[in-house]
Design a protein around this motif. Structure first.
Motif, PDB file in Angstrom:
ATOM      1  N   UNK A  66       0.770  -1.132   0.055  1.00 19.94           N
ATOM      2  CA  UNK A  66      -0.093   0.030   0.070  1.00 19.94           C
ATOM      3  C   UNK A  66       0.707   1.417  -0.205  1.00 19.94           C
ATOM      4  N   UNK A  70       1.270   4.151  -2.778  1.00 23.96           N
ATOM      5  CA  UNK A  70       1.119   5.769  -2.236  1.00 23.96           C
ATOM      6  C   UNK A  70       2.450   6.374  -2.851  1.00 23.96           C
ATOM      7  N   UNK A  87     -10.484  14.499   0.393  1.00 22.68           N
ATOM      8  CA  UNK A  87     -11.877  13.699   0.473  1.00 22.68           C
ATOM      9  C   UNK A  87     -11.227  12.569  -0.546  1.00 22.68           C
ATOM     10  N   UNK A  89      -8.354  11.494  -1.980  1.00 21.32           N
ATOM     11  CA  UNK A  89      -7.278  10.721  -1.334  1.00 21.32           C
ATOM     12  C   UNK A  89      -7.922   9.785  -0.531  1.00 21.32           C
ATOM     13  N   UNK A  90      -9.030  10.138   0.482  1.00 15.95           N
ATOM     14  CA  UNK A  90      -9.466   9.148   1.689  1.00 15.95           C
ATOM     15  C   UNK A  90     -10.178   8.139   0.671  1.00 15.95           C
ATOM     16  N   UNK A  91     -11.020   8.686  -0.248  1.00 11.18           N
ATOM     17  CA  UNK A  91     -11.985   7.800  -1.166  1.00 11.18           C
ATOM     18  C   UNK A  91     -11.146   6.664  -1.677  1.00 11.18           C
ATOM     19  N   UNK A  93      -8.130   5.604  -0.851  1.00 12.30           N
ATOM     20  CA  UNK A  93      -7.509   4.766   0.441  1.00 12.30           C
ATOM     21  C   UNK A  93      -8.227   3.811   1.154  1.00 12.30           C
ATOM     22  N   UNK A  94      -9.604   4.077   1.190  1.00  4.45           N
ATOM     23  CA  UNK A  94     -10.728   3.322   1.761  1.00  4.45           C
ATOM     24  C   UNK A  94     -10.452   1.839   1.053  1.00  4.45           C
ATOM     25  N   UNK A  95     -10.358   1.953  -0.263  1.00  2.00           N
ATOM     26  CA  UNK A  95     -10.308   0.547  -1.174  1.00  2.00           C
ATOM     27  C   UNK A  95      -8.796  -0.205  -0.918  1.00  2.00           C
ATOM     28  N   UNK A  97      -7.235   0.127   1.708  1.00  2.01           N
ATOM     29  CA  UNK A  97      -7.183  -0.560   3.260  1.00  2.01           C
ATOM     30  C   UNK A  97      -7.986  -2.078   3.037  1.00  2.01           C
ATOM     31  N   UNK A  98      -8.911  -1.900   2.064  1.00  3.93           N
ATOM     32  CA  UNK A  98      -9.926  -3.171   2.059  1.00  3.93           C
ATOM     33  C   UNK A  98      -8.925  -4.201   1.472  1.00  3.93           C
TER      34      UNK A  98
END
Lengths: 200, 200
Positions: A66, A70, A87, A89-91, A93-95, A97-98
């Motif tokens: 990961x 990045x 926002x 970037x975080x959207x 990073x959600x995936x 993280x999954x």
């Protein structure tokens, strides 16, 4: 940039995919995991966790797939693969993280348990249940969307791809997931998407 | 900003820590997990994974604790907690990844297995072995460094903290890890670090 990898590592494959897509030269350095090279002091200096992939780019050394994604996305990919907007970037990073969580423990390790009789998170049924959580979450998104985040390919898609594609090896056929199947094909059709070296 | 959480979620605690440290107002919304509220359609619209934490900030909704930390750090934390430099960002994200991987499966779930008899990744000994990998990786870093990345506190420290502090509940005492113990104290001494609501 050097990429420490094995031909069979799906996590190293993620980095190969991104460098392929954005056409960043990447020298492959094969780590001899049969000889446990990744647990020897020289390698542990690069990655205290003792795993591939690791990237080395001049003085910069990054471990964890990961974090490698990045780094490469932000260093060489402009705003395309991991945007700087918080926002967005975080959207993405959600995936990512999954991929490091349910997909790794539910799909990658369950596959290994099925095909090689090695460690599975819980027993096989429990590992498969976790894998189904991952697949269900992905399908919920992909039934209506072409990509996992932002309406375009990002490192979220790249991070999730390798062990979702091999879910059938974990005895989790993808027939019930038409959105995922279409997305896998869409990913592989991206210009520059490299083939696997070996199905692992 | 709203934070959907439970008093016992260590993953939601990570977000509370960061908002506490940078003093961002954060309204707590308690999710009734006893009634499985997190698996109901209304909540699944916020988070298809069906878990806390979730943050809602105007029109922005972010799930997954790692992604929530990325959002809050980049939106409200300037360059302090997750810098925009690619190498520095990736160095922080290595430790965030460790938190969602070995720490979650090796420390969080093993603790739950020990204290509540619930699902553990593998049997208890296997979960503890994974937990020891996490603790060994952290100690290797913290024996010579005050913080996990960049020589200062970052979201890497915040992500790793909750389930490392509770490792003894997983029957993994921290006595062999003096670097970790000093780091835990150093974290809690940061101005604005909030207490846990409940030890979970």
């Amino acid at each position: 940039m050097k990429l420490y990898m094995t031909p069979g590592s799906g996590n190293a494959y993620k980095v190969r995919v991104l460098t392929g897509l954005i056409n960043v030269p990447c020298e492959k350095v094969y780590v001899n995991v049969a000889a446990k090279e990744q647990k020897q002091p020289a390698f542990l200096k690069l990655n205290p966790r003792g795993e591939v992939p690791v990237i080395e780019d001049g003085d910069t050394v990054i471990w964890d797939s990961s974090a490698c994604l990045v780094y490469v996305a932000r260093k060489y990919g402009g705003e395309a693969w991991l945007p700087s907007d918080p926002a967005q970037m975080a959207q993405v990073m959600q995936w990512v993280a999954l991929a490091g969580n349910e997909i790794q423990y539910g799909l990658q390790y369950t596959r290994r348990g099925v095909t090689r009789g090695r460690w599975t998170a819980g027993n096989l049924e429990q590992g498969q249940a976790l894998g189904r959580t991952a697949l269900g979450t992905l399908e919920g998104r992909l039934k209506d969307s072409e990509w996992l985040a932002l309406g375009r390919p990002t490192i979220g898609d790249i991070a999730c791809f390798p062990y979702v594609e091999t879910a059938p090896d974990a005895k989790l056929p993808l027939d019930p997931y038409p959105g995922i199947r279409a997305w896998l094909a869409r990913c592989k059709a991206l210009p520059g998407w490299p083939p696997r070296e070996k199905s692992d």
